[in-house]
Design a protein around this motif. Structure first.
Motif, PDB file in Angstrom:
ATOM      1  N   ASN A   1      79.120  12.683  16.702  1.00 14.04           N
ATOM      2  CA  ASN A   1      78.530  13.963  17.107  1.00 14.04           C
ATOM      3  C   ASN A   1      79.171  15.118  16.351  1.00 14.04           C
ATOM      4  N   SER A   2      78.375  16.142  16.098  1.00 15.43           N
ATOM      5  CA  SER A   2      78.921  17.379  15.538  1.00 15.43           C
ATOM      6  C   SER A   2      78.792  18.476  16.589  1.00 15.43           C
ATOM      7  N   VAL A   3      79.788  19.346  16.623  1.00 15.52           N
ATOM      8  CA  VAL A   3      79.836  20.420  17.615  1.00 15.52           C
ATOM      9  C   VAL A   3      80.193  21.716  16.914  1.00 15.52           C
TER      10      VAL A   3
ATOM     11  N   ASN B   1      78.152  40.874  28.880  1.00 15.68           N
ATOM     12  CA  ASN B   1      78.588  39.486  29.034  1.00 15.68           C
ATOM     13  C   ASN B   1      79.079  38.920  27.712  1.00 15.68           C
ATOM     14  N   ARG B   2      80.214  38.224  27.778  1.00 11.50           N
ATOM     15  CA  ARG B   2      80.758  37.498  26.631  1.00 11.50           C
ATOM     16  C   ARG B   2      80.650  36.010  26.948  1.00 11.50           C
ATOM     17  N   GLU B   3      80.029  35.256  26.062  1.00 16.13           N
ATOM     18  CA  GLU B   3      79.686  33.861  26.350  1.00 16.13           C
ATOM     19  C   GLU B   3      80.213  32.926  25.269  1.00 16.13           C
ATOM     20  N   LEU B   4      80.062  31.627  25.527  1.00 16.17           N
ATOM     21  CA  LEU B   4      80.325  30.615  24.515  1.00 16.17           C
ATOM     22  C   LEU B   4      79.376  29.447  24.741  1.00 16.17           C
ATOM     23  N   VAL B   5      78.739  29.026  23.658  1.00 18.58           N
ATOM     24  CA  VAL B   5      77.777  27.927  23.698  1.00 18.58           C
ATOM     25  C   VAL B   5      78.150  26.919  22.631  1.00 18.58           C
ATOM     26  N   ALA B   6      77.995  25.636  22.941  1.00 14.25           N
ATOM     27  CA  ALA B   6      78.219  24.575  21.957  1.00 14.25           C
ATOM     28  C   ALA B   6      76.863  24.097  21.445  1.00 14.25           C
ATOM     29  N   ARG B   7      76.648  24.236  20.147  1.00 17.61           N
ATOM     30  CA  ARG B   7      75.449  23.669  19.511  1.00 17.61           C
ATOM     31  C   ARG B   7      75.846  22.293  19.007  1.00 17.61           C
ATOM     32  N   THR B   8      75.152  21.279  19.472  1.00 20.33           N
ATOM     33  CA  THR B   8      75.539  19.898  19.174  1.00 20.33           C
ATOM     34  C   THR B   8      74.403  19.161  18.491  1.00 20.33           C
TER      35      THR B   8
ATOM     36  N   GLY C   1      73.658  14.797  17.362  1.00 20.52           N
ATOM     37  CA  GLY C   1      74.191  13.451  17.459  1.00 20.52           C
ATOM     38  C   GLY C   1      73.753  12.774  18.744  1.00 20.52           C
ATOM     39  N   PRO C   2      74.249  11.563  18.969  1.00 19.89           N
ATOM     40  CA  PRO C   2      73.795  10.769  20.118  1.00 19.89           C
ATOM     41  C   PRO C   2      74.003  11.414  21.478  1.00 19.89           C
ATOM     42  N   VAL C   3      75.029  12.284  21.628  1.00 17.93           N
ATOM     43  CA  VAL C   3      75.278  12.872  22.945  1.00 17.93           C
ATOM     44  C   VAL C   3      74.121  13.754  23.404  1.00 17.93           C
ATOM     45  N   VAL C   4      73.297  14.208  22.459  1.00 14.88           N
ATOM     46  CA  VAL C   4      72.114  14.999  22.831  1.00 14.88           C
ATOM     47  C   VAL C   4      71.174  14.170  23.702  1.00 14.88           C
ATOM     48  N   LEU C   5      71.180  12.856  23.526  1.00 17.58           N
ATOM     49  CA  LEU C   5      70.345  11.990  24.357  1.00 17.58           C
ATOM     50  C   LEU C   5      70.778  12.036  25.818  1.00 17.58           C
ATOM     51  N   GLU C   6      72.060  12.290  26.066  1.00 19.91           N
ATOM     52  CA  GLU C   6      72.528  12.443  27.439  1.00 19.91           C
ATOM     53  C   GLU C   6      72.044  13.768  28.022  1.00 19.91           C
ATOM     54  N   PHE C   7      72.005  14.818  27.188  1.00 18.77           N
ATOM     55  CA  PHE C   7      71.368  16.065  27.629  1.00 18.77           C
ATOM     56  C   PHE C   7      69.921  15.779  28.040  1.00 18.77           C
ATOM     57  N   GLN C   8      69.268  15.020  27.186  1.00 18.82           N
ATOM     58  CA  GLN C   8      67.845  14.703  27.419  1.00 18.82           C
ATOM     59  C   GLN C   8      67.651  13.969  28.734  1.00 18.82           C
TER      60      GLN C   8
ATOM     61  N   PRO D   1      74.569   6.322  12.478  1.00 21.66           N
ATOM     62  CA  PRO D   1      76.008   6.587  12.577  1.00 21.66           C
ATOM     63  C   PRO D   1      76.542   7.368  11.380  1.00 21.66           C
ATOM     64  N   ARG D   2      77.452   8.269  11.680  1.00 20.42           N
ATOM     65  CA  ARG D   2      78.134   9.065  10.653  1.00 20.42           C
ATOM     66  C   ARG D   2      79.433   9.555  11.248  1.00 20.42           C
ATOM     67  N   ALA D   3      80.234  10.202  10.454  1.00 23.42           N
ATOM     68  CA  ALA D   3      81.496  10.736  10.964  1.00 23.42           C
ATOM     69  C   ALA D   3      81.215  11.839  11.979  1.00 23.42           C
ATOM     70  N   GLY D   4      82.052  11.914  12.986  1.00 23.28           N
ATOM     71  CA  GLY D   4      81.849  12.962  13.972  1.00 23.28           C
ATOM     72  C   GLY D   4      82.688  12.744  15.212  1.00 23.28           C
ATOM     73  N   ALA D   5      82.521  13.647  16.162  1.00 28.06           N
ATOM     74  CA  ALA D   5      83.347  13.651  17.361  1.00 28.06           C
ATOM     75  C   ALA D   5      82.812  12.688  18.414  1.00 28.06           C
ATOM     76  N   VAL D   6      83.730  12.193  19.240  1.00 32.58           N
ATOM     77  CA  VAL D   6      83.363  11.399  20.417  1.00 32.58           C
ATOM     78  C   VAL D   6      83.138  12.373  21.571  1.00 32.58           C
ATOM     79  N   ALA D   7      82.039  12.190  22.308  1.00 37.48           N
ATOM     80  CA  ALA D   7      81.718  13.111  23.398  1.00 37.48           C
ATOM     81  C   ALA D   7      80.939  12.381  24.481  1.00 37.48           C
ATOM     82  N   GLN D   8      80.891  12.980  25.659  1.00 33.95           N
ATOM     83  CA  GLN D   8      80.049  12.482  26.746  1.00 33.95           C
ATOM     84  C   GLN D   8      79.739  13.643  27.685  1.00 33.95           C
ATOM     85  N   LEU D   9      78.650  13.486  28.428  1.00 33.82           N
ATOM     86  CA  LEU D   9      78.178  14.534  29.326  1.00 33.82           C
ATOM     87  C   LEU D   9      78.448  14.155  30.769  1.00 33.82           C
ATOM     88  N   LEU D  10      78.869  15.145  31.563  1.00 40.03           N
ATOM     89  CA  LEU D  10      79.038  14.933  33.001  1.00 40.03           C
ATOM     90  C   LEU D  10      78.111  15.872  33.758  1.00 40.03           C
TER      91      LEU D  10
END
Length: 488
Positions: free
Chosen positions: A129-131, A262-269, A271-278, A304-313
């Protein structure tokens, strides 16, 4: 006693209003019954707040308790959530079994947290995943609009506040253009969070072929109504199952509250973790509409490619266990060097408070980045009541000055980053539907730490000596607000 005095006493006793006696009896009956009912399946902190209210205002407290006293949904929604859980489980199995979404090998120190998250929310860790962290408010909207313009199959938006103002209107226009190209666009907004704009928003989007539904509508005397205090607070966007957004920012102007930016922060991702969003969107869509989204295009393969390990809760009152709270407490207990937490609302329960104090005793550097200004005065007062004991324990508190810091994220050591919609308060832990992205990656964590450092530089560190010298009246009001914090 003089005969005249005796006659006067008898006359006064006979003049006691039976309605007054009945009112007093009702109040004491409520106090006694609630003393038994309130502590049942409730934390000591929450029980304390309710019982305090019951003691002083028994009848209003009873009415409020009947409306919002138990964080549970109607029976029909519970049954539908059970079916939605099957959808989540099915999606999770599909993700796990995909040849391109294989489970990565995590260092042993991450395994307890990853297993906890999977058991709470069903989703596994995924690699490749890329973040990218987006802190510029209008810049985030620019990126989102550009991604919608490039959508080929679908756009899914799940948002607490979606306004029909200039900021939200830019996203609306992009959705209408996408729908005109044949892209399937679906929008799910919280019925209360987006209530001021919902009617106009639905009219505009529906007329252009965009599907739009309300989450958790509150209607009186109707079977499908839900409680006003249980909200879908998630902020997720999915584009073609390949690009996703998650964080604290709603689709509304940064200055929608007068006098606050308001001051915010958003992660644009990506990779496969987007499927968990879905999967979360598909489940929430089913919860509100009863319609199952099952197109294969919703869950594309990610090579598959280089990138971060992630998961959604995902977490919320639908789930049997409070996920966001347990995650944060577990991460704090597992920290070895440093913890930095950014949140607009910090009203911790006893477990988290003790975990932070214990972390300092173990030699862990603990920093809290909080907003100096508050958009809810009572919440701000309750939050400040915790500063004394945190400062005495050695926790560093940094107060952000440049606007209202609404971002919600944390870093653990230099290895784990968490970003999402969850605040550090009872509402996010028990009452709101939330979503948190957990990233096991040094590069991503360094990126989030850089944002945290910028926020620290735009504020001041709270000095224990200075804080302890504030007026007694301020301390008293803050501690009274703290007693009511479980109700906030």
């Amino acid at each position: 006693m003089d005969p005249d005095e005796r006659e006067l006493t008898v006359t006064n006793l006979g003049a006691i209003d039976p309605l007054g006696l009945g009112y007093i009896a009702v109040e004491w009956a409520i106090r006694i019954i609630m003393l038994v009912v309130v502590p049942f399946r409730r934390s000591p902190e929450a029980a304390r707040g309710w019982l305090l209210l019951v003691f002083f205002l028994p009848i209003p407290a009873l009415v409020l308790y009947l409306i919002i006293g138990r964080p549970t949904y109607p029976r029909w929604r519970k049954r539908r959530f059970e079916a939605a859980q099957d959808l989540l489980a099915r999606a999770s199995r599909e993700i796990k079994h995909s040849q391109h979404c294989c489970r990565p090998d995590l260092p042993e120190r991450f395994l307890p947290a990853a297993l906890l998250i999977e058991r709470l929310g069903q989703f596994p860790t995924l690699g490749s995943n890329s973040v990218e962290f987006l802190s510029d408010y209008d810049g985030m909207v620019d990126r989102l609009v550009a991604d919608i313009e490039n959508a080929a199959d679908h756009v899914h938006i799940l948002m607490y506040m979606f306004a029909d103002d200039l900021t939200g209107g830019r996203v609306v226009d992009a959705l209408l253009r996408a729908a005109e190209r044949g892209v399937a666009c679906r929008v799910l907004i919280d019925a209360l969070g987006s209530r001021p704009w919902a009617r106009r928003l639905r009219r505009r989007l529906a007329s252009g072929g965009v599907e739009i539904e309300r989450a958790l509508p509150v209607t009186f005397f109707q079977r499908r109504s839900t409680r006003v205090d249980l909200r879908n607070h998630r902020k997720i966007v999915i584009i073609d199952g390949r690009c996703g957004y998650i964080g604290s920012q709603n689709l509304i102007a940064a200055e929608f509250s007068p006098g606050l930016v308001n001051r915010e922060l958003v992660a644009r991702t990506s990779g496969p973790v987007v499927l968990e969003f879905q999967a979360v969107f598909v489940a929430d869509w089913f919860l509100e509409t009863g319609r199952v989204l099952d197109s294969p295009a919703l869950f594309p393969h990610h090579h598959p490619r280089a990138g971060a390990v992630a998961q959604l809760l995902p977490s919320g009152p639908d789930y049997p266990i409070s996920g966001a709270e347990r995650l944060i407490v577990a991460l704090v207990h597992g920290a070895r060097h440093r913890i930095t937490i950014t949140t607009p609302y910090f009203i911790p329960d006893e477990a988290l408070l003790k975990a932070l104090q214990t972390a300092v005793l173990r030699g862990v550097e603990v920093k809290l980045i909080l907003s100096r200004v508050a958009d809810h005065p009572l919440v701000g007062l309750a939050q400040r009541s915790y500063y004394d004991e945190l400062l005495r324990a050695g926790v560093a508190i940094h107060l952000f000055h440049d606007g209202f810091l609404h971002a919600k994220h944390l870093t653990i050591d230099d290895e784990i980053a968490v970003i999402g919609s969850s605040n550090i308060d009872i509402r996010s832990f028990l009452l709101n539907g939330e979503a948190s992205l957990i990233i096991y990656d040094r590069t991503a964590t360094a990126g989030l730490q850089a944002e945290q450092a910028l926020n620290i530089a735009r504020g001041e560190r709270l000095a224990p000596e200075q804080w302890s010298q504030r007026p007694l009246l301020a301390k008293t009001v803050e501690n009274v607000a703290r007693l009511l914090s479980p109700l906030l």
